[in-house]
Every structure is written in structure tokens, then in C-alpha cells.
Design a protein around this motif. Sequence first.
Motif, PDB file in Angstrom:
ATOM      1  N   PHE A  86       0.986  -1.086   0.178  1.00  0.00           N
ATOM      2  CA  PHE A  86       0.418  -0.015   0.094  1.00  0.00           C
ATOM      3  C   PHE A  86       1.066   1.158  -0.186  1.00  0.00           C
ATOM      4  O   PHE A  86       0.791   2.154   0.170  1.00  0.00           O
ATOM      5  N   ILE A  87       1.721   0.824  -0.102  1.00  0.00           N
ATOM      6  CA  ILE A  87       2.703   2.579   0.242  1.00  0.00           C
ATOM      7  C   ILE A  87       3.251   3.371  -1.498  1.00  0.00           C
ATOM      8  O   ILE A  87       3.271   2.478  -2.403  1.00  0.00           O
ATOM      9  N   HIS A  88       3.181   4.278  -1.649  1.00  0.00           N
ATOM     10  CA  HIS A  88       2.516   5.268  -2.813  1.00  0.00           C
ATOM     11  C   HIS A  88       1.028   4.236  -3.427  1.00  0.00           C
ATOM     12  O   HIS A  88       1.349   4.697  -4.898  1.00  0.00           O
ATOM     13  N   GLY A  89       0.317   3.454  -3.016  1.00  0.00           N
ATOM     14  CA  GLY A  89      -0.638   3.342  -3.772  1.00  0.00           C
ATOM     15  C   GLY A  89      -0.681   2.221  -4.988  1.00  0.00           C
ATOM     16  O   GLY A  89      -1.584   1.663  -5.702  1.00  0.00           O
ATOM     17  N   SER A  90       0.707   1.291  -4.539  1.00  0.00           N
ATOM     18  CA  SER A  90       0.974   0.688  -5.761  1.00  0.00           C
ATOM     19  C   SER A  90       2.227  -0.977  -4.892  1.00  0.00           C
ATOM     20  O   SER A  90       1.814  -0.680  -4.045  1.00  0.00           O
ATOM     21  N   ALA A  91       1.070  -2.472  -5.910  1.00  0.00           N
ATOM     22  CA  ALA A  91       1.916  -2.905  -4.868  1.00  0.00           C
ATOM     23  C   ALA A  91       3.404  -3.155  -5.866  1.00  0.00           C
ATOM     24  O   ALA A  91       3.584  -2.764  -6.912  1.00  0.00           O
ATOM     25  N   PRO A  92       4.723  -3.074  -5.290  1.00  0.00           N
ATOM     26  CA  PRO A  92       5.889  -3.508  -5.176  1.00  0.00           C
ATOM     27  C   PRO A  92       6.196  -4.443  -5.596  1.00  0.00           C
ATOM     28  O   PRO A  92       5.719  -5.829  -5.836  1.00  0.00           O
ATOM     29  N   THR A  93       7.555  -4.925  -7.018  1.00  0.00           N
ATOM     30  CA  THR A  93       7.842  -6.705  -7.542  1.00  0.00           C
ATOM     31  C   THR A  93       8.610  -6.652  -6.233  1.00  0.00           C
ATOM     32  O   THR A  93       8.517  -8.545  -6.720  1.00  0.00           O
ATOM     33  N   SER A  94       8.596  -6.697  -5.148  1.00  0.00           N
ATOM     34  CA  SER A  94       9.691  -7.152  -4.602  1.00  0.00           C
ATOM     35  C   SER A  94       8.819  -8.739  -3.319  1.00  0.00           C
ATOM     36  O   SER A  94       7.939  -8.566  -3.862  1.00  0.00           O
ATOM     37  N   SER A  95       9.256  -9.427  -3.817  1.00  0.00           N
ATOM     38  CA  SER A  95       8.373 -11.015  -3.022  1.00  0.00           C
ATOM     39  C   SER A  95       8.519 -10.642  -0.868  1.00  0.00           C
ATOM     40  O   SER A  95       8.761 -11.778  -0.563  1.00  0.00           O
ATOM     41  N   LEU A  96       9.159 -10.207  -0.608  1.00  0.00           N
ATOM     42  CA  LEU A  96       9.198  -8.986   0.944  1.00  0.00           C
ATOM     43  C   LEU A  96       8.382  -9.120   1.627  1.00  0.00           C
ATOM     44  O   LEU A  96       7.220  -8.514   0.910  1.00  0.00           O
ATOM     45  N   ILE A  97       7.452  -9.914   2.887  1.00  0.00           N
ATOM     46  CA  ILE A  97       6.371  -9.516   3.285  1.00  0.00           C
ATOM     47  C   ILE A  97       6.287 -10.333   4.975  1.00  0.00           C
ATOM     48  O   ILE A  97       7.353 -10.682   5.795  1.00  0.00           O
ATOM     49  N   LEU A  98       6.041  -9.171   5.733  1.00  0.00           N
ATOM     50  CA  LEU A  98       6.715  -9.288   7.104  1.00  0.00           C
ATOM     51  C   LEU A  98       5.742 -10.867   7.929  1.00  0.00           C
ATOM     52  O   LEU A  98       4.369 -10.583   7.716  1.00  0.00           O
ATOM     53  N   LYS A  99       6.125 -11.730   8.076  1.00  0.00           N
ATOM     54  CA  LYS A  99       5.943 -12.402   8.371  1.00  0.00           C
ATOM     55  C   LYS A  99       5.233 -12.745  10.258  1.00  0.00           C
ATOM     56  O   LYS A  99       6.795 -12.929  11.006  1.00  0.00           O
ATOM     57  N   LYS A 100       3.864 -13.257  10.247  1.00  0.00           N
ATOM     58  CA  LYS A 100       4.342 -13.298  12.078  1.00  0.00           C
ATOM     59  C   LYS A 100       3.625 -14.302  12.801  1.00  0.00           C
ATOM     60  O   LYS A 100       3.373 -14.686  11.943  1.00  0.00           O
ATOM     61  N   ALA A 101       4.200 -14.859  14.151  1.00  0.00           N
ATOM     62  CA  ALA A 101       4.106 -15.673  14.791  1.00  0.00           C
ATOM     63  C   ALA A 101       2.995 -15.336  15.552  1.00  0.00           C
ATOM     64  O   ALA A 101       1.922 -14.836  15.299  1.00  0.00           O
ATOM     65  N   LYS A 102       1.986 -17.017  15.425  1.00  0.00           N
ATOM     66  CA  LYS A 102       0.483 -17.109  15.730  1.00  0.00           C
ATOM     67  C   LYS A 102       0.839 -15.986  16.892  1.00  0.00           C
ATOM     68  O   LYS A 102       1.775 -17.242  17.759  1.00  0.00           O
ATOM     69  N   HIS A 103      -0.797 -16.076  17.297  1.00  0.00           N
ATOM     70  CA  HIS A 103      -1.502 -15.805  18.839  1.00  0.00           C
ATOM     71  C   HIS A 103      -1.384 -17.159  19.148  1.00  0.00           C
ATOM     72  O   HIS A 103      -1.788 -17.803  18.938  1.00  0.00           O
ATOM     73  N   THR A 104      -1.372 -17.096  20.597  1.00  0.00           N
ATOM     74  CA  THR A 104      -1.412 -18.375  21.406  1.00  0.00           C
ATOM     75  C   THR A 104      -2.689 -18.052  22.705  1.00  0.00           C
ATOM     76  O   THR A 104      -1.985 -17.418  23.597  1.00  0.00           O
ATOM     77  N   LEU A 105      -3.489 -18.640  23.121  1.00  0.00           N
ATOM     78  CA  LEU A 105      -3.297 -18.749  23.968  1.00  0.00           C
ATOM     79  C   LEU A 105      -2.976 -18.601  25.537  1.00  0.00           C
ATOM     80  O   LEU A 105      -2.459 -19.706  25.287  1.00  0.00           O
ATOM     81  N   PRO A 106      -3.021 -17.536  26.448  1.00  0.00           N
ATOM     82  CA  PRO A 106      -1.949 -17.525  27.655  1.00  0.00           C
ATOM     83  C   PRO A 106      -2.690 -18.721  28.283  1.00  0.00           C
ATOM     84  O   PRO A 106      -3.827 -18.709  28.544  1.00  0.00           O
ATOM     85  N   ALA A 107      -1.912 -19.483  29.787  1.00  0.00           N
ATOM     86  CA  ALA A 107      -2.514 -20.484  29.987  1.00  0.00           C
ATOM     87  C   ALA A 107      -2.162 -19.724  31.204  1.00  0.00           C
ATOM     88  O   ALA A 107      -1.974 -18.404  31.807  1.00  0.00           O
ATOM     89  N   LEU A 108      -3.586 -20.089  32.197  1.00  0.00           N
ATOM     90  CA  LEU A 108      -3.776 -19.543  33.605  1.00  0.00           C
ATOM     91  C   LEU A 108      -2.251 -19.640  34.878  1.00  0.00           C
ATOM     92  O   LEU A 108      -2.150 -21.520  34.572  1.00  0.00           O
ATOM     93  N   ASP A 109      -2.450 -18.618  35.335  1.00  0.00           N
ATOM     94  CA  ASP A 109      -1.575 -18.741  36.683  1.00  0.00           C
ATOM     95  C   ASP A 109      -1.737 -20.084  37.751  1.00  0.00           C
ATOM     96  O   ASP A 109      -1.684 -20.265  39.159  1.00  0.00           O
ATOM     97  N   TYR A 110      -3.468 -20.534  37.838  1.00  0.00           N
ATOM     98  CA  TYR A 110      -4.280 -21.187  38.481  1.00  0.00           C
ATOM     99  C   TYR A 110      -5.314 -22.236  37.856  1.00  0.00           C
ATOM    100  O   TYR A 110      -5.675 -21.813  37.148  1.00  0.00           O
TER     101      TYR A 110
END
Length: 225
Positions: free
Chosen positions: A11-35
Motif C-alpha cells: 500500500f506504499i504509494h498506492g501500488s504493490a511492489p515487485t519485491s517478494s518481501l513481507i512481514l510474517k508474524k508468529a501466531k497468537h496463542t491462548l495464555p495459560a492461567l496461573d491458577y
Amino acid sequence: MLRKVTRLSPFIHGSAPTSSLILKKAKHTLPALDYDYGALHPHICAEIMELHHSKHHAAYVNNLNIAEEKYAEAQAKGDLTAAVALQPALKFNGGGHINHSIFWKNLSPNGGGEPQGLLMEAINGEFGSFEKMKEKLSAITVGVQGSGWGWLGYCKTSQRLKLATCANQDPLEATTGLVPLFGIDVWEHAYYLQYKNLRPDYVKSIYNVANWHDVSERYQRATAL
């Protein structure tokens, strides 16, 4: 947590780049309870805790991961319309994950009593007393129309404690700018199996398991920013 860069935003400058770079995030997980699920009994029963944590919070986490994957796909395709359309799902499920991750830590089977130290000084200075703060927070929380949350938060601009409510799963800081310290969930799934329509009784009971040590740590971190 970010793993590696594989694509830049299209979305930079309104057009898709020709580069194949993207930010890949780790998945969110359900936190364990302390009790254990039954540890907050009789104030919150085990059945509510198990459903609330393993079903409701887990659903927010799962749906957040799905929404983020779809958002990444929309970015990769340069589809701004699809990306914008995903914003409500990201806000709702992301907020649900943020809010509940705080909520579980705000509670403890060894909770109750009153805050100590700097947090108590700030509460007395802002509200006059701990009891007055509880009364005001309880009133606005019980008064939430439909589903939502009541919060004790910290305003970094004024350097003062504030009370606020948020509708649905709107996250406090992203919605109001306040750093969340102590939250009370008043969605019906948080109390109805035990308290039925008596929301005021549930809110009153929450203070018996409030983890003021956790709230104090959040306050200290917020004031150090």
C-alpha cells in the motif's frame, strides 16, 4: 513476534511492489492461567472460568489469527478494500485477546484486600479513598449497556489515574489512550451461569479476587514510560 521480512507493504504509494518481501508474524496463542479453573470459587465458579478461558478467549485467539492471515494476503495482493474490511475483525478479536490476557492476571485466588504502596497513594490522591474508587468503578461498570468492560487506567499525558468503560471488546489503550491497569469483564459469559442477571453482585464479588499486586506492577510500568 516478528520472524523475518519477506514482503514490504503493497500500500506504499498506492501500488504493490515487485519485491517478494513481507512481514510474517508468529501466531497468537491462548495464555495459560496461573491458577486452576476452580481456584476463584466461590467468587467465580470453575464452570465459568473453564468456558470463559478455554472457549471464549480461545475463540478470540483463533479468529484473530485467521483475520491476520487474511489481512496479510490482502496486503500481498495490494487489495486495500479487503484489508480495510478486515479492520472490525482485527479490532474485536485483537481486543478480546488483549483484554482477557490482562483480566486473568488481574485475578488471583490470593487476591482481595487493598492495594499497597504507590498505587494506593495514587488512588487516594485521585479518588479520595480506595472505597470511593471502588464505588465509582463499580457504578460505571454495572452501567455498561450490553457487553463491555469497566477499567481503572493510567493517563500518561496527565499522569493521573482515570476510570473508563469500553463497549464490546474495544481495547482500552487503543480506544482511549489510557494504559489498562485493572479491568472488569461484564460480558454475560463472564458471570451469567453463576450470577444470572445480578451483574452488580458479580462486580462486587470481583474485588474479593482482585490481584492488586499485578495491578501495582502495571501501574509502576505505566508511570515509568
